[in-house]
Motif scaffolding. Structure first.
Motif, PDB file in Angstrom:
ATOM      1  N   ASP A 135       6.386   2.209   5.453  1.00 60.15           N
ATOM      2  CA  ASP A 135       5.035   1.955   5.416  1.00 60.15           C
ATOM      3  C   ASP A 135       3.935   2.166   6.657  1.00 60.15           C
ATOM      4  O   ASP A 135       3.199   1.667   7.074  1.00 60.15           O
ATOM      5  CB  ASP A 135       4.853   0.124   5.347  1.00 60.15           C
ATOM      6  CG  ASP A 135       5.607  -0.247   6.596  1.00 60.15           C
ATOM      7  OD1 ASP A 135       6.068   0.374   7.525  1.00 60.15           O
ATOM      8  OD2 ASP A 135       5.195  -1.651   6.946  1.00 60.15           O
TER       9      ASP A 135
ATOM     10  N   GLN B  80       1.406   5.434   8.512  1.00 51.85           N
ATOM     11  CA  GLN B  80       0.606   6.295   8.019  1.00 51.85           C
ATOM     12  C   GLN B  80       0.936   7.653   8.716  1.00 51.85           C
ATOM     13  O   GLN B  80       0.201   8.636   8.387  1.00 51.85           O
ATOM     14  CB  GLN B  80      -0.815   5.872   8.081  1.00 51.85           C
ATOM     15  CG  GLN B  80      -1.298   5.148   7.215  1.00 51.85           C
ATOM     16  CD  GLN B  80      -0.790   3.516   7.873  1.00 51.85           C
ATOM     17  OE1 GLN B  80      -1.337   2.993   8.796  1.00 51.85           O
ATOM     18  NE2 GLN B  80      -0.384   2.587   6.678  1.00 51.85           N
TER      19      GLN B  80
ATOM     20  N   ARG C 218       0.649  16.919  -1.580  1.00 51.37           N
ATOM     21  CA  ARG C 218       0.467  15.775  -1.492  1.00 51.37           C
ATOM     22  C   ARG C 218      -0.922  15.412  -0.398  1.00 51.37           C
ATOM     23  O   ARG C 218      -1.169  14.521  -0.159  1.00 51.37           O
ATOM     24  CB  ARG C 218       1.564  14.940  -0.912  1.00 51.37           C
ATOM     25  CG  ARG C 218       2.507  14.900  -2.153  1.00 51.37           C
ATOM     26  CD  ARG C 218       3.872  14.294  -1.522  1.00 51.37           C
ATOM     27  NE  ARG C 218       4.823  14.951  -2.437  1.00 51.37           N
ATOM     28  CZ  ARG C 218       5.669  13.990  -3.006  1.00 51.37           C
ATOM     29  NH1 ARG C 218       5.645  12.893  -2.929  1.00 51.37           N
ATOM     30  NH2 ARG C 218       6.653  14.770  -3.992  1.00 51.37           N
TER      31      ARG C 218
ATOM     32  N   LYS D  67       5.050   6.463   1.054  1.00 51.73           N
ATOM     33  CA  LYS D  67       4.014   6.624   0.196  1.00 51.73           C
ATOM     34  C   LYS D  67       2.616   6.552   0.790  1.00 51.73           C
ATOM     35  O   LYS D  67       1.637   7.075   0.406  1.00 51.73           O
ATOM     36  CB  LYS D  67       3.852   5.407  -0.878  1.00 51.73           C
ATOM     37  CG  LYS D  67       4.993   5.513  -1.627  1.00 51.73           C
ATOM     38  CD  LYS D  67       4.732   6.024  -2.739  1.00 51.73           C
ATOM     39  CE  LYS D  67       5.773   5.959  -3.983  1.00 51.73           C
ATOM     40  NZ  LYS D  67       6.620   7.273  -4.405  1.00 51.73           N
ATOM     41  N   GLN D  68       2.449   5.818   2.016  1.00 56.43           N
ATOM     42  CA  GLN D  68       1.195   5.884   2.588  1.00 56.43           C
ATOM     43  C   GLN D  68       1.119   7.162   3.772  1.00 56.43           C
ATOM     44  O   GLN D  68       0.152   7.064   4.510  1.00 56.43           O
ATOM     45  CB  GLN D  68       1.007   4.475   3.644  1.00 56.43           C
ATOM     46  CG  GLN D  68       1.361   3.299   2.778  1.00 56.43           C
ATOM     47  CD  GLN D  68       0.973   2.206   3.328  1.00 56.43           C
ATOM     48  OE1 GLN D  68       0.090   2.218   4.211  1.00 56.43           O
ATOM     49  NE2 GLN D  68       1.849   1.054   3.177  1.00 56.43           N
TER      50      GLN D  68
ATOM     51  N   PHE E 199       8.451  12.029   1.511  1.00 59.91           N
ATOM     52  CA  PHE E 199       7.228  11.451   1.137  1.00 59.91           C
ATOM     53  C   PHE E 199       7.274  10.584  -0.316  1.00 59.91           C
ATOM     54  O   PHE E 199       6.338   9.618  -0.240  1.00 59.91           O
ATOM     55  CB  PHE E 199       6.101  12.871   0.337  1.00 59.91           C
ATOM     56  CG  PHE E 199       6.030  13.890   1.713  1.00 59.91           C
ATOM     57  CD1 PHE E 199       6.009  13.442   2.822  1.00 59.91           C
ATOM     58  CD2 PHE E 199       6.143  15.218   1.278  1.00 59.91           C
ATOM     59  CE1 PHE E 199       5.914  14.495   4.037  1.00 59.91           C
ATOM     60  CE2 PHE E 199       5.984  16.223   2.386  1.00 59.91           C
ATOM     61  CZ  PHE E 199       5.955  15.598   3.665  1.00 59.91           C
ATOM     62  N   ASP E 200       8.227  10.544  -0.938  1.00 58.78           N
ATOM     63  CA  ASP E 200       8.292   9.772  -2.227  1.00 58.78           C
ATOM     64  C   ASP E 200       8.563   8.335  -1.299  1.00 58.78           C
ATOM     65  O   ASP E 200       8.332   7.424  -2.208  1.00 58.78           O
ATOM     66  CB  ASP E 200       9.795  10.252  -2.881  1.00 58.78           C
ATOM     67  CG  ASP E 200       9.385  11.445  -3.733  1.00 58.78           C
ATOM     68  OD1 ASP E 200       8.010  11.670  -3.933  1.00 58.78           O
ATOM     69  OD2 ASP E 200      10.047  11.935  -4.284  1.00 58.78           O
ATOM     70  N   HIS E 201       9.648   8.259  -0.325  1.00 59.78           N
ATOM     71  CA  HIS E 201       9.733   6.885   0.316  1.00 59.78           C
ATOM     72  C   HIS E 201       8.293   6.405   1.292  1.00 59.78           C
ATOM     73  O   HIS E 201       7.936   5.451   1.079  1.00 59.78           O
ATOM     74  CB  HIS E 201      10.862   6.873   1.196  1.00 59.78           C
ATOM     75  CG  HIS E 201      12.137   6.873   0.533  1.00 59.78           C
ATOM     76  ND1 HIS E 201      12.652   8.092   0.235  1.00 59.78           N
ATOM     77  CD2 HIS E 201      13.039   5.984   0.407  1.00 59.78           C
ATOM     78  CE1 HIS E 201      14.008   7.596  -0.715  1.00 59.78           C
ATOM     79  NE2 HIS E 201      14.056   6.619  -0.461  1.00 59.78           N
TER      80      HIS E 201
END
Ligand code: NAP
Length: 322
Positions: free
Chosen positions: A45, A47, A88, A65-66, A61-63
């Motif tokens: 979680d 950034q 992405r 997400k932010q 990046f799949d894990h």
């Protein structure tokens, strides 16, 4: 609300404070690299990520997400999966310039150390083998006025060339994919094809990034092109060299010596055959490892990260993502 970040490397207290001022920070806080599974959990979680190695790829990046900004505390960024980042829209930064002079110093240390057999002869003295009358057995080779060939005359390569040319009166050759007229003029560096450089140099210094193009750039063929008296220095990345071919060249006398700061697998095991050779100086990837330079790199990495998270364009976005 402050952006959340995960920091996988220990950073100086001042850098920690700067990060805390701008972000909600989760510090890994240990010298050992963060295990992959832990990285995936702790970035779920956030950034921002401040790191220095370990794959930055689609799985992450799949894990995460932010995740919006990844800042590497290094100039090399071969751990970035650039197409996945591009796809992405993830910003990737690095820390160029601030480490150039320190890395160049280390290259010169390896050139001088291998040529004058500094480590080998230090052992010789400590082991009580030094006797009055020792003479030719202690001879080394000159660095001054010799020819150095720099493969990868970039930021660090130019700092090496400056030392070689103006400090040691060396003849400087270089090879890049593109020519650098300004360096040719200011540093007296002469352009050569890779094969010409290998054949003419007394010291071959590898300083390219690790890319699909430079992987194993120096292999059996390239080593065979070097003079038997040549000394090979690698402070770039271990995978730029075919290590088995290098070992063979050093064992058979196809080249004289090697100064290595980087290896195929790091840390290299103490039992590795390269480390059994007296004509090899091996260092634990310390190109930029001085207190001041590592501080500057950490602060720059922190500033890059904060700039990206605050919606500004960070000053050091890697070239391929600009
Ligand atoms: P840089 O300024 O980007 O310079 C790299 C040079 O390599 C450029 O001049 C580039 O010229 C040349 N190059 C790239 N691909 C090439 C190819 N296929 N064939 C020939 N030349 C090629 O990078 P830097 O800041 O000097 O850093 C270089 C690398 O050193 C880093 O990427 C990192 O891997 C390594 N490094 C290691 C340590 C350590 O601790 N051991 C510390 C710092 C850096 P063209 O684009 O014209 O080809």
């Amino acid at each position: 609300m402050k952006p959340r970040i995960f920091v996988t490397r220990p950073v100086p207290a001042e850098v920690e404070s700067y990060l805390q001022e701008h972000c909600e920070c989760d510090f890994w806080g240990q010298e050992e690299p963060v295990p992959r599974q832990m990285l995936l959990e702790r970035t779920a979680d956030v950034q921002g990520l401040l790191t220095a190695g370990g794959k930055i790829d689609a799985e992450l990046f799949d894990h995460a997400k932010q995740l919006r900004v990844v800042s590497s505390l290094s100039v090399g960024y071969n751990h970035y999966d650039l197409p996945a980042m591009k796809q992405r829209g993830i910003i990737g930064t690095h820390t160029p310039y601030v480490l150039d002079e320190s890395v160049a110093d280390l290259v010169l240390a390896l050139m001088l150390g291998t040529a004058r057999r500094v480590v080998e002869l230090d052992r010789y003295v400590r082991e009580g083998r030094w006797q009055r009358g020792d003479n030719e057995v202690l001879y080394g080779f000159d660095v001054h006025h010799a020819t150095v060939g720099i493969i990868g005359l970039g930021r660090i390569g130019e700092a090496i060339a400056r030392r070689a040319r103006f400090g040691f009166a060396m003849n400087v050759l270089y090879h890049n994919r593109s020519r650098k007229p300004q360096a040719e003029e200011e540093l007296g560096a002469a352009y050569r094809t890779l094969d010409e450089l290998l054949a003419e140099s007394d010291y071959v210094v590898l300083m390219t990034p690790l890319t699909p193009e430079t992987k194993q750039l120096i292999g059996r063929r390239e080593l065979a092109l070097m003079k038997p008296s040549a000394i090979f220095i690698n402070v770039s990345r271990g995978q730029n060299v075919d290590e088995a071919a290098l070992l063979e060249a050093l064992q058979t006398g196809a080249i004289r010596a090697a100064g290595l700061d980087v290896f195929d697998r790091e840390p290299i095991g103490a039992e590795h055959p390269l480390l059994q050779l007296p004509n090899v100086i091996a260092l634990p990837h310390i190109g930029s490892a001085t207190a001041k330079t590592r501080f500057d790199m950490a602060m720059l990495a922190a500033q890059n990260l904060v700039a990206g998270l605050e919606g500004r364009t960070p000053p050091n976005v890697v070239q391929e993502l600009q």
